[in-house]
Enzyme design. Structure first.
Site, PDB file in Angstrom:
ATOM      1  N   MET A  34      -6.989-132.834  -0.449  1.00 60.14           N
ATOM      2  CA  MET A  34      -7.469-133.224   0.650  1.00 60.14           C
ATOM      3  C   MET A  34      -8.024-134.814   0.477  1.00 60.14           C
ATOM      4  O   MET A  34      -9.051-135.211   1.304  1.00 60.14           O
ATOM      5  CB  MET A  34      -8.338-132.220   1.497  1.00 60.14           C
ATOM      6  CG  MET A  34      -7.742-131.096   1.963  1.00 60.14           C
ATOM      7  SD  MET A  34      -8.377-130.292   3.126  1.00 60.14           S
ATOM      8  CE  MET A  34     -10.074-129.706   2.579  1.00 60.14           C
ATOM      9  N   LEU A  37     -11.261-138.011  -4.018  1.00 55.18           N
ATOM     10  CA  LEU A  37     -10.877-137.400  -5.263  1.00 55.18           C
ATOM     11  C   LEU A  37     -11.975-137.686  -6.401  1.00 55.18           C
ATOM     12  O   LEU A  37     -12.879-138.591  -6.086  1.00 55.18           O
ATOM     13  CB  LEU A  37      -9.750-138.171  -5.844  1.00 55.18           C
ATOM     14  CG  LEU A  37      -8.470-138.079  -5.103  1.00 55.18           C
ATOM     15  CD1 LEU A  37      -7.285-138.927  -5.727  1.00 55.18           C
ATOM     16  CD2 LEU A  37      -7.909-136.807  -5.017  1.00 55.18           C
ATOM     17  N   HIS A  38     -11.924-136.470  -7.214  1.00 55.67           N
ATOM     18  CA  HIS A  38     -13.040-136.523  -8.348  1.00 55.67           C
ATOM     19  C   HIS A  38     -12.338-136.058  -9.424  1.00 55.67           C
ATOM     20  O   HIS A  38     -11.234-135.721  -9.459  1.00 55.67           O
ATOM     21  CB  HIS A  38     -14.063-135.510  -7.900  1.00 55.67           C
ATOM     22  CG  HIS A  38     -14.035-134.286  -7.445  1.00 55.67           C
ATOM     23  ND1 HIS A  38     -13.439-133.409  -8.272  1.00 55.67           N
ATOM     24  CD2 HIS A  38     -14.016-133.532  -6.455  1.00 55.67           C
ATOM     25  CE1 HIS A  38     -13.007-132.359  -7.527  1.00 55.67           C
ATOM     26  NE2 HIS A  38     -13.511-132.504  -6.160  1.00 55.67           N
ATOM     27  N   HIS A  41      -9.971-133.020  -9.298  1.00 61.70           N
ATOM     28  CA  HIS A  41      -8.550-133.298  -8.997  1.00 61.70           C
ATOM     29  C   HIS A  41      -7.813-133.950 -10.119  1.00 61.70           C
ATOM     30  O   HIS A  41      -6.524-133.816 -10.194  1.00 61.70           O
ATOM     31  CB  HIS A  41      -8.607-134.347  -7.813  1.00 61.70           C
ATOM     32  CG  HIS A  41      -9.330-133.792  -6.437  1.00 61.70           C
ATOM     33  ND1 HIS A  41     -10.507-134.385  -6.015  1.00 61.70           N
ATOM     34  CD2 HIS A  41      -8.891-132.840  -5.731  1.00 61.70           C
ATOM     35  CE1 HIS A  41     -10.697-133.575  -4.833  1.00 61.70           C
ATOM     36  NE2 HIS A  41     -10.041-132.929  -4.765  1.00 61.70           N
ATOM     37  N   LYS A 153     -11.104-123.338  -9.386  1.00 62.39           N
ATOM     38  CA  LYS A 153     -12.393-123.798  -8.548  1.00 62.39           C
ATOM     39  C   LYS A 153     -12.412-122.990  -7.170  1.00 62.39           C
ATOM     40  O   LYS A 153     -13.161-122.119  -6.772  1.00 62.39           O
ATOM     41  CB  LYS A 153     -12.582-125.148  -8.588  1.00 62.39           C
ATOM     42  CG  LYS A 153     -13.573-125.739  -7.086  1.00 62.39           C
ATOM     43  CD  LYS A 153     -15.055-125.483  -7.330  1.00 62.39           C
ATOM     44  CE  LYS A 153     -15.836-126.082  -6.161  1.00 62.39           C
ATOM     45  NZ  LYS A 153     -15.369-125.961  -4.950  1.00 62.39           N
ATOM     46  N   GLN A 157      -7.821-118.980  -3.278  1.00 61.48           N
ATOM     47  CA  GLN A 157      -6.826-120.000  -2.832  1.00 61.48           C
ATOM     48  C   GLN A 157      -5.595-120.018  -3.687  1.00 61.48           C
ATOM     49  O   GLN A 157      -4.323-119.636  -3.351  1.00 61.48           O
ATOM     50  CB  GLN A 157      -7.332-121.521  -2.612  1.00 61.48           C
ATOM     51  CG  GLN A 157      -6.130-122.407  -2.305  1.00 61.48           C
ATOM     52  CD  GLN A 157      -6.785-123.785  -2.021  1.00 61.48           C
ATOM     53  OE1 GLN A 157      -7.213-124.106  -0.860  1.00 61.48           O
ATOM     54  NE2 GLN A 157      -6.657-124.741  -2.919  1.00 61.48           N
ATOM     55  N   ARG A 191     -17.241-131.922  -1.364  1.00 57.64           N
ATOM     56  CA  ARG A 191     -18.484-131.637  -0.437  1.00 57.64           C
ATOM     57  C   ARG A 191     -19.839-131.771  -1.183  1.00 57.64           C
ATOM     58  O   ARG A 191     -20.530-131.960  -0.550  1.00 57.64           O
ATOM     59  CB  ARG A 191     -18.361-130.094  -0.255  1.00 57.64           C
ATOM     60  CG  ARG A 191     -17.329-129.784   0.814  1.00 57.64           C
ATOM     61  CD  ARG A 191     -17.037-128.452   0.964  1.00 57.64           C
ATOM     62  NE  ARG A 191     -15.531-128.013   1.539  1.00 57.64           N
ATOM     63  CZ  ARG A 191     -15.579-127.858   2.962  1.00 57.64           C
ATOM     64  NH1 ARG A 191     -16.628-128.068   3.587  1.00 57.64           N
ATOM     65  NH2 ARG A 191     -14.230-127.885   3.548  1.00 57.64           N
TER      66      ARG A 191
HETATM   67  P1  AMP Z   1      -9.393-130.093  -2.376  1.00 52.53           P
HETATM   68  O1  AMP Z   1      -9.258-131.521  -2.238  1.00 52.53           O
HETATM   69  O2  AMP Z   1     -10.884-129.690  -2.499  1.00 52.53           O
HETATM   70  O3  AMP Z   1      -8.505-129.199  -1.267  1.00 52.53           O
HETATM   71  O4  AMP Z   1      -8.912-129.681  -3.859  1.00 52.53           O
HETATM   72  C1  AMP Z   1      -7.700-129.927  -4.183  1.00 52.53           C
HETATM   73  C2  AMP Z   1      -7.241-129.210  -5.500  1.00 52.53           C
HETATM   74  O5  AMP Z   1      -8.155-129.711  -6.378  1.00 52.53           O
HETATM   75  C3  AMP Z   1      -7.281-127.629  -5.352  1.00 52.53           C
HETATM   76  O6  AMP Z   1      -6.254-127.258  -5.958  1.00 52.53           O
HETATM   77  C4  AMP Z   1      -8.845-127.514  -5.932  1.00 52.53           C
HETATM   78  O7  AMP Z   1      -9.015-125.992  -6.345  1.00 52.53           O
HETATM   79  C5  AMP Z   1      -8.760-128.354  -7.094  1.00 52.53           C
HETATM   80  N1  AMP Z   1     -10.146-128.713  -7.330  1.00 52.53           N
HETATM   81  C6  AMP Z   1     -11.360-129.065  -6.572  1.00 52.53           C
HETATM   82  N2  AMP Z   1     -12.179-129.326  -7.036  1.00 52.53           N
HETATM   83  C7  AMP Z   1     -11.919-129.063  -8.547  1.00 52.53           C
HETATM   84  C8  AMP Z   1     -12.747-128.802  -9.887  1.00 52.53           C
HETATM   85  N3  AMP Z   1     -13.873-129.234 -10.026  1.00 52.53           N
HETATM   86  N4  AMP Z   1     -11.997-128.519 -10.990  1.00 52.53           N
HETATM   87  C9  AMP Z   1     -10.731-128.076 -10.855  1.00 52.53           C
HETATM   88  N5  AMP Z   1      -9.999-128.323  -9.787  1.00 52.53           N
HETATM   89  C10 AMP Z   1     -10.611-128.460  -8.734  1.00 52.53           C
END
Ligand code: AMP
Length: 286
Positions: A34, A37-38, A41, A153, A157, A191
Site C-alpha cells: 500500500m 515504503l520502508h 517492504h 509481519k 494475512q 503506521r
Molecule cells: P502494507 O504496505 O503494509 O500493506 O505491506 C505490504 C507488504 O509488506 C505485506 O506483505 C506486509 O506483510 C509486508 N511488510 C510490512 N511491514 C513489514 C516488515 N516490517 N517486515 C517484513 N514485511 C513487512
C-alpha cells in the site's frame, strides 16, 4: 544511474508488459504493497529481485480493506519517494491503478476465506480480510507473476492468502518473508509514523512482551499467566486497548495455551492513534 521504474496504471498495459516477459521465458516476482515504503517492504523487493528476472511492486491503498473512512484518509502516501526507493532497488515496474481501474462501476464480486479470518484481526476489523482477499486475488490475476511476496509481519494475512491461492488454483507461488525490525525491536510499519516521540520510545515493548510469551510457550509451559502479565505491562507502559494478545497454532491459527506444534505469539494493540500489530514465532519443544 538507475532507470526509474515504469508506472503502469491500466490492467491492459500491465498484461502487455508481463506477457512480453513471460514470452521471452523470463520470470516475474510481484510485491503487493500500500506504499509509503520502508525497509520491511524493501526486504520483500530484495527477495523478489534475487529470485526473479523482473519485479513488479504494486502500490494501491485498497479502500475495501479499511473499516473506517478516516483510517483510509489518514493512510500515508508519497509516490515520489516510493518511486525513488524502487528505482534505487532496480524494480522494473510499479503497478499503481486508480480505485476506478481496480473497482469499476458495478463491481460486485467478493472473496470470502472462511475460518482463518474469524480470529485475530478478523474478529475486530469487520470486512478487513474480505477486502484483502478480493484485492490480492485481483492483483495476482492481473499480473500473473511466478512468485508473490508477503511479510510474516501480517502473518494472518499470509495464511489467508495461501489458503485462497490454493483453494482457487491461482497459479502463483506465495513466498513469506521474515519481519524487518528497527534496531530496538519495533516491527517496521507505515503506521509507525502516527507515533509521537514518547509513544515511539515505548513501542518496542510490544516486541519484548511477545518475545517473553513466545519463550515461555517454547519451554512447554502454559502461557496464560505470562499473557496476563503482558497485558499489565502494556497498560503500565502507556498502551491503550488490546485487541488481542495470544498464542495460536502457526497453521490453523487455533488458540494454543501450551503449544506442541509450531505456534506464534500475536498482538494487536493501540498506542495513541496507531494500531500496532506484531507476532513472533514460538520455538516449540521437539
Ligand atoms: P502494507 O504496505 O503494509 O500493506 O505491506 C505490504 C507488504 O509488506 C505485506 O506483505 C506486509 O506483510 C509486508 N511488510 C510490512 N511491514 C513489514 C516488515 N516490517 N517486515 C517484513 N514485511 C513487512
Amino acid at each position: 544511474m538507475t532507470a526509474s521504474p515504469e508506472i503502469i496504471t491500466t490492467v491492459r498495459d500491465l498484461r502487455a508488459r508481463v506477457t512480453g516477459w513471460r514470452r521471452a521465458g523470463e520470470t516475474v516476482g510481484m510485491v503487493p504493497t500500500m506504499g509509503f515504503l520502508h525497509d520491511g517492504h524493501m526486504s520483500l523487493v530484495r527477495n523478489s529481485r534475487a529470485q526473479n528476472d523482473h519485479t513488479i511492486v504494486s502500490i494501491f491503498v485498497n479502500p475495501k480493506q479499511f473499516d473506517r473512512a478516516s483510517d483510509l484518509e489518514a493512510y500515508p502516501r508519497d509516490m515520489d519517494r516510493d518511486a525513488a526507493m524502487l528505482a534505487a532497488a532496480g524494480v522494473d515496474a510499479i503497478w499503481s491503478p486508480e480505485p476506478d481501474e481496480m473497482y469499476p462501476a458495478g463491481f460486485a464480486t467478493s472473496v470470502d476465506v472462511a475460518g482463518l479470518t474469524d480470529c485475530l484481526c478478523g474478529a475486530t476489523r469487520s470486512g478487513h480480510f474480505a477486502g484483502v482477499a478480493v484485492v490480492v486475488t485481483k492483483l495476482l490475476l492481473q499480473c500473473l507473476p511466478d512468485h508473490a511476496y508477503f511479510g510474516r509481519k501480517d502473518y494472518q494475512q499470509l495464511m489467508v492468502v495461501r489458503r485462497m491461492v490454493a483453494d482457487l488454483n491461482i497459479p502463483v507461488e506465495i513466498r513469506g518473508i521474515n519481519t524487518v525490525r528497527e534496531p530496538d525491536g519495533l516491527a517496521m510499519s507505515s503506521r509507525n509514523w502516527h507515533l509521537t516521540e514518547t509513544e515511539r520510545e515505548v513501542a518496542p515493548q510490544l516486541f519484548a512482551i511477545l518475545t517473553d510469551i513466545a519463550e515461555v510457550a517454547g519451554r512447554g509451559e502454559d502461557v496464560r499467566p505470562t499473557i496476563d502479565k503482558g497485558r499489565k505491562r502494556l497498560e503500565h507502559a502507556g498502551f491503550g486497548d488490546v485487541d488481542y494478545l495470544e498464542v495460536r497454532d502457526a497453521e490453523n491459527l487455533e488458540l494454543s495455551h501450551r503449544p506442541k506444534r509450531p505456534a506464534r505469539a500475536f498482538a494487536a494493540v493501540y498506542l495513541g492513534k496507531a494500531r500496532l500489530i506484531d507476532n513472533v514465532p514460538v520455538d516449540t519443544p521437539g
